[in-house]
Design an enzyme around this catalytic site. Structure first.
Site, PDB file in Angstrom:
ATOM      1  CB  SER A   1      -1.015   0.115   1.141  1.00 13.49           C
ATOM      2  OG  SER A   1      -0.243  -0.067   2.464  1.00 13.49           O
TER       3      SER A   1
ATOM      4  CB  SER B   1       2.426  -0.508   5.246  1.00 12.17           C
ATOM      5  OG  SER B   1       3.354  -0.259   5.945  1.00 12.17           O
ATOM      6  CG  ASP B   2       6.226   2.666   0.603  1.00 17.36           C
ATOM      7  OD1 ASP B   2       7.239   2.190   0.720  1.00 17.36           O
ATOM      8  OD2 ASP B   2       6.201   3.272  -0.490  1.00 17.36           O
ATOM      9  CD1 TRP B   3      10.755   0.028   5.472  1.00 17.24           C
ATOM     10  CD2 TRP B   3       9.101  -0.799   4.278  1.00 17.24           C
ATOM     11  NE1 TRP B   3      10.997  -1.075   5.478  1.00 17.24           N
ATOM     12  CE2 TRP B   3      10.062  -1.831   4.906  1.00 17.24           C
ATOM     13  CE3 TRP B   3       8.163  -0.938   3.651  1.00 17.24           C
ATOM     14  CZ2 TRP B   3       9.756  -3.064   4.478  1.00 17.24           C
ATOM     15  CZ3 TRP B   3       8.041  -2.448   3.309  1.00 17.24           C
ATOM     16  CH2 TRP B   3       8.525  -3.559   3.736  1.00 17.24           C
ATOM     17  N   GLY B   4       6.438   3.438   6.350  1.00 20.27           N
ATOM     18  CA  GLY B   4       6.169   4.672   7.199  1.00 20.27           C
ATOM     19  C   GLY B   4       4.832   5.196   6.487  1.00 20.27           C
TER      20      GLY B   4
END
Length: 813
Positions: free
Chosen positions: A273, A306-309
């Site tokens: 995401s 998720s994408d990182w963060g």
């Protein structure tokens, strides 16, 4: 106590695990690893980029996290106070390892440490160097493979599959479990996007043909693939939270098809995401996107990471369908509380945990690593084939191919080493590369660098435009130093009367018009991976005929682009005002002549594409057919060199209820022919290829009518044509959505309204309203203008249902 053994063990594990343990599994343990639970037989997995090769920058971050955990454990065992953050409760949002970027080059090599390096960094470098050496399978560094734009230029899913295969095997040897961004199938909306080089194309059809091939190539090796960034992650400016205003038709037709194909055809097991918001909702917290579309409509049974963060609200993200929150460590108290008070249901929590456990079961860590060493030859062959088929010849005034022994002068530092890929997640720190200086020397003994002599025959200038994660390109232009080099080298060459080849080592399109007059041959290598220089030399000297075709339009100037007014937006918002008119769709519709059109690329041979024939003798095709429509063309190599051509099929609707592009790519095939060889090439179309997404119908509308099938070797060079009549039910037949102007013109339709509604329906009133409100849908007209009846009553609802049913039964004419 239950151990994870196979899928049948998951229900028992869910009954035994505590809420806290379940939540621990759904948040990263560190930058690129997940939690391990030995008592349940659940190992920690490594999630790491990527599609261009093993990202050592990210790996160093993971090794660094392991070293810090080890130090903390030692301090704890020795009774020393912990002077650093604990493993939980600390927020982390580092995607690609920027914290380690300053000293990673020292860790992955034996480069002498500078005196200015802080003592703490010096200690870590010296500790991590042995860890990096131990990580390398038999001492092998990772390879660097071409990113998406060059793969898109190859126009061959087999090439993409082969790269996926090689990348996955290397990643497995490096003990990676989930290979992130395999592929990145975001659309090349704007050429200034810093990561535009990572994805395949501006065109959704080309993207959806390439993307599943990559994930299959990865997963057929036993590695877990990951498609990113879901969805419409098309800029780096304010990427963490930019709110993109996109209508659903544009999403469905342009930005989602690559993901849909990767899920349905590629069977990808994880989806990432994205950072951005779509219409006010962050992607990782977007239930419509992650649950309704991805999991329910497309049937995705894998994991959303998720994408990182990119998880800005943990509770909203989990409820929306985001299964794994990366990276860690980060706080978990909000999730504990949300499960306790019922904000997050146990059903949703168990679903996310089940998806995590299924990924563990399929991982190399759990199943065993089939590939523990790097097959250097396989990797080189995959990288070379991709580069040789994707490098695109844009201009040739008869200069190429060069003869063996041609005296050449190579200009620019990129002649020594191309930018093999961009930086950030696509970055590969490796010494494996090729040099144009060395590769050119295979063909001629007369190779000069950054200077020419009177005997020099051809000047070859390599000029670059870098691309990177984290920032967009400031302009659709060369990097400043490269532009200055190009200008001075061209001037020097022309003053000396030398022929010139310019090599574009670029992240995306650049403005070229000012230079073209002085360029005799123009070769675009994009970011070509570790074998790029070898492939470029083989093409320049004629061992290989170029066969790349542009996957993105090269406009004459940036102001011609469809997004020039809407990129990167203002104050955290960007309007996708061009809608479905992305790339060549826009240039066609507006009548703008690009510098080099979508699908364009020259060869050393000449091809004819003729005699398009629809195999159905009636030249009709049902819009609900389960069988493909086959179209055949004859392709002939009219030249004197073995070469490849890309046959491209575009569809044009002669008449459409919805506004449509002039033409849309819906089929292609790459074919290799000997000189004089002729072959029939068959392309297949299906009903979806004729359809548009209608937001009022909430479905794909495949409208009957005449469609032109346009076939050529670029979007602007159509050489063969056929037509087909699409038959079947008309989604725009008479209904409650039909404009009253059409209803009033049909006596039988007016009679249906009178029959069902009786005296409350006034036909004269209907016809008088047509003058000013003719486009008003019938159902809306009924609600507004029919009086004398209770619109909330069951009788009214039944009457509307009957009108709808009877209108649908009327003949179409």
């Amino acid at each position: 106590m239950t151990k994870l053994t196979d899928e049948s063990s998951i229900p028992a594990l869910l009954r035994e695990m505590t809420v806290e343990e379940k939540i621990d599994l759904l948040i990263g343990r560190s930058s690129f690893s997940t939690a391990e639970m030995p008592k349940y037989g659940i190992p920690s997995l490594i999630y790491l980029d990527g599609a261009t090769g093993v990202n050592m920058l990210q790996y160093v971050c993971e090794l660094l996290a392991e070293e810090i955990r080890r130090e903390k454990k030692e301090k704890k065992n020795e009774g020393q106070p912990d002077d650093g953050p604990a493993d939980t409760g600390v927020e982390s949002s580092n995607e690609s390892g920027a914290g380690a970027m300053a000293f990673v080059k020292y860790i992955v090599s034996d480069t002498p440490l500078p005196e200015t390096l802080p003592e703490r960094f010096r200690e870590l470098v010296l500790k991590l160097r042995p860890a990096v050496r131990a990580l390398r399978p038999e001492g092998e560094e990772p390879g660097c493979f071409p990113p998406g734009m060059l793969l898109g230029a190859a126009w061959d899913p087999d090439v993409v599959y082969q790269v996926g295969e090689a990348v996955a095997r290397e990643a497995m040897a490096y003990k990676i479990d989930v290979l992130l961004g395999t592929p990145n199938t975001n659309i090349q909306r704007d050429p200034k996007n810093g990561r535009v080089f990572e994805s395949f194309s501006e065109d959704p059809y080309l993207s959806r043909r390439m993307a599943p091939a990559f994930s299959r190539g990865v997963q057929d090796q036993g590695m877990i693939a990951d498609v990113k960034h879901f969805a419409a992650n098309n800029q780096e400016t304010l990427r963490a939270g930019i709110d993109e205003h996109i209508d659903e038709r544009t999403l469905r037709e342009i930005y989602l098809p690559g993901f849909e194909a990767t899920v349905k055809e590629g069977k990808v097991q994880t989806v990432m995401s994205a950072y951005n918001s779509i219409n006010g909702v962050p992607c990782a917290q977007n239930r419509w996107l992650l649950t309704e579309v991805l999991k329910e409509e497309w049937g995705f049974d894998g994991q959303v990471v998720s994408d990182w963060g990119a998880v800005y609200d943990q509770v909203e993200a989990l409820n929306a369908g985001n299964d794994l929150d990366m990276p860690g460590p980060r706080g978990k108290d909000k999730l504990y509380q949300a499960v306790s008070d019922g904000t997050v249901s146990m059903e949703r929590l168990d679903d996310a945990v089940s998806r995590m456990l299924n990924i563990v079961l399929k991982s190399p860590k759990f199943r065993g690593r089939t590939y523990q060493t790097i097959d250097t030859e396989l990797s080189r062959n995959a990288a070379y084939r991709a580069a040789s088929e994707g490098i695109t010849l844009l201009k040739n005034d008869g200069l190429l191919p060069l003869k063996r022994g041609t005296k050449v002068a190579l200009y620019g530092p990129l002649s020594q080493r191309f930018m093999d890929s961009g930086s950030g997640s696509a970055q590969v720190d490796t010494s494996k590369t090729t040099s144009l200086v060395t590769e050119t020397a295979r063909y001629t003994d007369a190779v000069l660098t950054d200077r020419m002599e009177p005997e020099t025959e051809v000047v070859i200038i390599t000029s670059g435009a870098s691309g990177q994660e984290g920032s967009d390109r400031p302009a659709m232009d060369f990097d400043p130093a490269d532009k200055e080099l190009l200008q001075s080298a061209l001037r020097e060459a022309k003053e000396a009367g030398k022929k010139t080849v310019v090599i574009l080592n670029v992240a995306g399109p650049v403005e070229l018009e000012a230079f073209l007059e002085d360029i005799d041959a123009l070769l675009c290598v994009f970011f070509p991976g570790m074998e790029g220089a070898r492939a470029a030399a083989d093409i320049m000297f004629g061992t290989v005929s170029p066969s790349g075709k542009l996957p993105i339009t090269f406009p004459k100037k940036y102001r011609d682009t469809p997004t020039a007014f809407n990129f990167p937006g203002e104050y955290g918002h960007v309007n996708y005002g061009e809608g479905i008119f992305v790339g060549y769709r826009y240039y066609d519709f507006k009548g703008i002549e690009p510098l080099y059109p979508f699908g364009y690329g020259l060869s050393y041979s000449r091809f004819s594409i003729r005699d398009a024939v629809v195999q159905n003798v009636q030249k009709t095709y049902g819009n609900e057919s389960s069988e493909p429509l086959r179209v055949t063309v004859t392709v002939k190599n009219e030249g004197n060199m073995k070469a490849k051509e890309v046959v491209q099929l575009y569809v044009h609707a002669r008449k459409s209820t919805l506004l449509r592009p002039d033409k849309e790519l819906k089929g292609f095939a790459k074919v290799e022919l000997e000189p004089g060889e002729e072959r029939k090439v068959t392309l297949e179309l299906r009903p979806r290829d004729f359809a548009s997404y209608d937001t009022r119908l909430h479905d794909w509308a495949c409208e009957p009518g005449i469609y032109d099938l346009l076939i050529g070797n670029s979007s602007r060079n159509i050489t063969a044509q056929a037509e087909v009549e699409l038959t079947g039910a008309d989604p725009y037949g008479l209904s409650l959505y039909t404009p009253i102007s059409r209803i009033a013109a049909r006596e039988d339709a007016v009679a249906v309204c009178e029959e069902i509604l009786g005296s409350v329906f006034d036909r004269e009133k209907l016809k008088s309203n047509v003058i000013y409100f003719g486009e008003t849908p019938l159902g809306e007209y009924m609600e507004r203008y029919v009086s004398g009846v209770d619109k909330s009553s069951d009788i009214w609802k039944e009457s509307m249902a009957k009108i709808k049913e009877k209108l649908a039964m009327l003949p179409e004419y």
